[in-house]
Write a protein that holds these residues in place. Sequence first.
Motif, PDB file in Angstrom:
ATOM      1  N   GLY A  40      54.924 -50.164 -42.107  1.00  0.00           N
ATOM      2  CA  GLY A  40      54.487 -49.473 -40.895  1.00  0.00           C
ATOM      3  C   GLY A  40      54.627 -50.295 -39.625  1.00  0.00           C
ATOM      4  N   VAL A  41      55.302 -51.436 -39.693  1.00  0.00           N
ATOM      5  CA  VAL A  41      55.551 -52.200 -38.451  1.00  0.00           C
ATOM      6  C   VAL A  41      56.412 -51.324 -37.526  1.00  0.00           C
ATOM      7  CG1 VAL A  41      56.662 -54.259 -37.479  1.00  0.00           C
ATOM      8  CG2 VAL A  41      55.363 -54.421 -39.617  1.00  0.00           C
ATOM      9  N   LEU A  60      59.718 -51.040 -42.460  1.00  0.00           N
ATOM     10  CA  LEU A  60      59.489 -49.598 -42.537  1.00  0.00           C
ATOM     11  C   LEU A  60      58.312 -49.266 -43.455  1.00  0.00           C
ATOM     12  CD1 LEU A  60      63.211 -48.434 -42.778  1.00  0.00           C
ATOM     13  CD2 LEU A  60      61.794 -48.587 -40.746  1.00  0.00           C
ATOM     14  N   SER A  61      58.326 -49.854 -44.668  1.00  0.00           N
ATOM     15  CA  SER A  61      57.260 -49.489 -45.609  1.00  0.00           C
ATOM     16  C   SER A  61      55.909 -50.069 -45.181  1.00  0.00           C
ATOM     17  CB  SER A  61      57.608 -49.931 -47.026  1.00  0.00           C
ATOM     18  OG  SER A  61      57.556 -51.324 -47.114  1.00  0.00           O
ATOM     19  N   ASP A 103      57.635 -47.281 -37.297  1.00  0.00           N
ATOM     20  CA  ASP A 103      57.601 -45.923 -37.854  1.00  0.00           C
ATOM     21  C   ASP A 103      58.863 -45.190 -37.423  1.00  0.00           C
ATOM     22  OD1 ASP A 103      57.168 -44.921 -35.242  1.00  0.00           O
ATOM     23  OD2 ASP A 103      54.991 -45.011 -35.486  1.00  0.00           O
ATOM     24  N   SER A 104      58.970 -43.920 -37.830  1.00  0.00           N
ATOM     25  CA  SER A 104      60.246 -43.231 -37.614  1.00  0.00           C
ATOM     26  C   SER A 104      60.603 -43.114 -36.135  1.00  0.00           C
ATOM     27  CB  SER A 104      60.225 -41.852 -38.279  1.00  0.00           C
ATOM     28  OG  SER A 104      59.076 -41.152 -37.906  1.00  0.00           O
ATOM     29  N   LEU A 105      59.577 -42.978 -35.276  1.00  0.00           N
ATOM     30  CA  LEU A 105      59.890 -42.846 -33.851  1.00  0.00           C
ATOM     31  C   LEU A 105      60.204 -44.213 -33.230  1.00  0.00           C
ATOM     32  CD1 LEU A 105      57.352 -40.059 -33.009  1.00  0.00           C
ATOM     33  CD2 LEU A 105      59.815 -39.876 -32.860  1.00  0.00           C
ATOM     34  N   SER A 106      59.535 -45.256 -33.717  1.00  0.00           N
ATOM     35  CA  SER A 106      59.861 -46.609 -33.239  1.00  0.00           C
ATOM     36  C   SER A 106      61.285 -46.971 -33.655  1.00  0.00           C
ATOM     37  CB  SER A 106      58.910 -47.650 -33.831  1.00  0.00           C
ATOM     38  OG  SER A 106      57.588 -47.304 -33.624  1.00  0.00           O
TER      39      SER A 106
END
Lengths: 502, 103
Positions: free
Chosen positions: B34-35, B31-32, B37-40
Motif C-alpha cells: 500500500g505504499v 503495491l501489496s 495504490d492504484s491512483l498513486s
Amino acid sequence: MKLQLLLNSLGDSAIHFPNNAAIITDTISWDYKQFWSRIAQFESTLTKVALPDRVAVAVTGLKTVDTLALMLALGKQGHTPLAVSSSLRSTVKPMMYDTAGVYCELAAESDAGWPVINLVVPGKLQTDAVPSAYPADTCPLMLTTSGSTGIPKVVELSAEGIGAFFNWGAEYFHLTRDSRVLSYAPLNFDLSLLEIWTPLAKGATVILVDMARATQADYLQALISDSRPDLIQAIPMFYSILCPASDAYDWVMGGVRHVVFTGDTTPQKLRERVVTRFPQSIFHNVYGCTETNDSFAYSADAQAIVRDERLPLGSPINGVSYRIVTDEGVELDGVGEGELHTSTPFLAHGYTDPKLTAKVFYTEPGGYRTYYRTGDRVARNEHGQLTLVGRNDFIVKVRGVRTNPLDIEQVLARIPTVKNAVVIPVNDETDGVVLHAVVEPTQGQTLDGLTMRMFCAQHLPQTSIPRRFHLHESPLPTTSTGKPDRTTIALSIHNGVNLHDS
Amino acid sequence: MIHERNIKDYICGTLAPDIDPAMLSADIDLLSTGVIDSLSLVRLVIWIEEEYDIPIGDIEIAPEEFSSIEMINAFIERYTISDVARTKGVNNENEVELLTLTT
C-alpha cells in the motif's frame, strides 16, 4: 452462475447466433459457439475436482473468459459460485469460507489453450456453517460485501432477482444482440451483473478490460475507441483515469450511447471532464447496493448531468419502493433527511449468516415487501428530489469498495507501539475518498508509515490501507463521552495543525 | 542502481511523505504494502514519463514493472538505454553499457 435462464440463453445463442461475439478481450474475440464449448470443456475438467453435490464454490482469479466459463460450468453442474476478489487476504479467507459454508476455492487458467482448474483452497465440508435458509437452487450466485468485523459478508443473490434485473437492465439501456458493453469492475462487484451477466443473457457482447492495465489512460482510451461500446458503467475512479485533468490529447467518443456513473458520488468537476469526451451520450447516475442491486436512476444529457453540484438520486426504478426513516425511527413524509430503506425486485435473499440478515432486512409493518436498510443517508427537497448525504454509519467507498474506517482502526490498534488510532476519510476532488490514519504512539515508542502499512497489508484489503499516516505525539482529542473527536481530528488533517507526517 | 535515490525521493516526497526514505529498501513490494495504490501508480507512471522522457504511451507496461524501486529502476534503465542507443546510433551492447555509465 447457476441460473437456468442464463444457461438456456447462452445455449440458444450458441445454436442460433454462433458467430456473434460473446466476449471480446484485447487479444481475442470469443463468439457464442466458442464460448459455449469453453464452458463445456470446463465442465468436463471439473469432474477431476470431484465436488460433492450442490456446494458453494469460491472462484478467484482474473476476470477472464476462462473464469467466466468456470463460473458457468459450476452452475451447470448445480454448484453456486462465490465470486471472490483475488486480493482477498489468505488470513481472512478461511474465516469467510467457514461461516459461508464454502466447500473450496477454484481458479481457472488456460494451458496452451486447454482449460486448467487450480484448487486454490482444498475442499472441506463446513459442518459448523449455518445452513442457508433458502433452497440451493434459488441462489445462483454469491457476492461479497464489506463486513463490520473485517471479514466480508457473503450475499446470497436470488434467481428471481437476477432474472428481473436482466430484464430491467436490457430495457433501460436498450441492450440487444448488437450491443456492446464495457466491463471494468472486478467480477466480485455487483456491477458485474449489468456489465457481464445481463449482456450475456441477452446475446450481446461483453468487452473485458484487462485488469493489469486498468489504470492506464492511454490503454482505456484506445480500448474504447477500438471496441466501440454502447454502454460504459463504472465508478468515479475509472472516469478519473480515463479523462485526466491534464489530458493534452483532444479525443472525443461519439458512439457511446450510455455512460453510467455508479458506486460513489461523482464530483461535478469530473463530470464536466467526462461530458467533453462523450458529448452525444446519455448520462446516468445509478444508485444501488449489493444486497438490492440498482434502485434509483437519474438520466440526463450532457448539459443537465453537470448542472448540479450533487447529482440527484433520480427516480426509483420500476418496481422499487423506498422509505426514508428519520433518526427518531419514523418514516419521513415530505422534506427532510433520514436513512434510505429500499425494496427492489432484485433483492438478495440475504447474507449467509441469518443473524446479519435479520439486522438489515425486514418486512414492512402490516405489509409483504421486504426492505433493506441501506445505511445511506438521503435528503428529500420540496420538489421530492433525493440526494445522497452520506452514511448513517462510518462506511465510505474507497475506489468503489465499501470500507469501514473502524475496521482499520482495530487493526492499527493491534500494533504494540500504537496507543490510539483514528482513520479519517477525506474527500479528494480527483481521487475520491482518501484514507488518512492519525496515530498516537505508546509513550516513548516510535512509529513509521512503512511498518504500519505493512501491518495493514497483512490484515486488510488493499483499499483499506490508508494512503497517509500522521503521527500525533500528544493524546488524540476526545469528545465529552471519551470517544475520538473525529471532527476536530478531521479539521486538523485539513489544516495540517498539530499533525506531522510520521 | 542509478535512479534509486531519485525514485525514492519522489515516492517519499510526494506519494507517501510519511515514509522515511532510509527505511524504504529497494526490494519492498510497493503495491501489496500500500505504499503506492492504484491512483498513486498513475501519478508515478506520469512522473517517470516526464522525468526521464520515456514515451510510456507507446510501451506495453504492466503494474508489476513498478512494484518495487528495483523494478522501477530497471524499467527506467531499459528505456533510457534504448534512447541513448537510438540517439547516438549505437548498436553494440558494450558501448551501450559504457554510455549508460557515463551519462
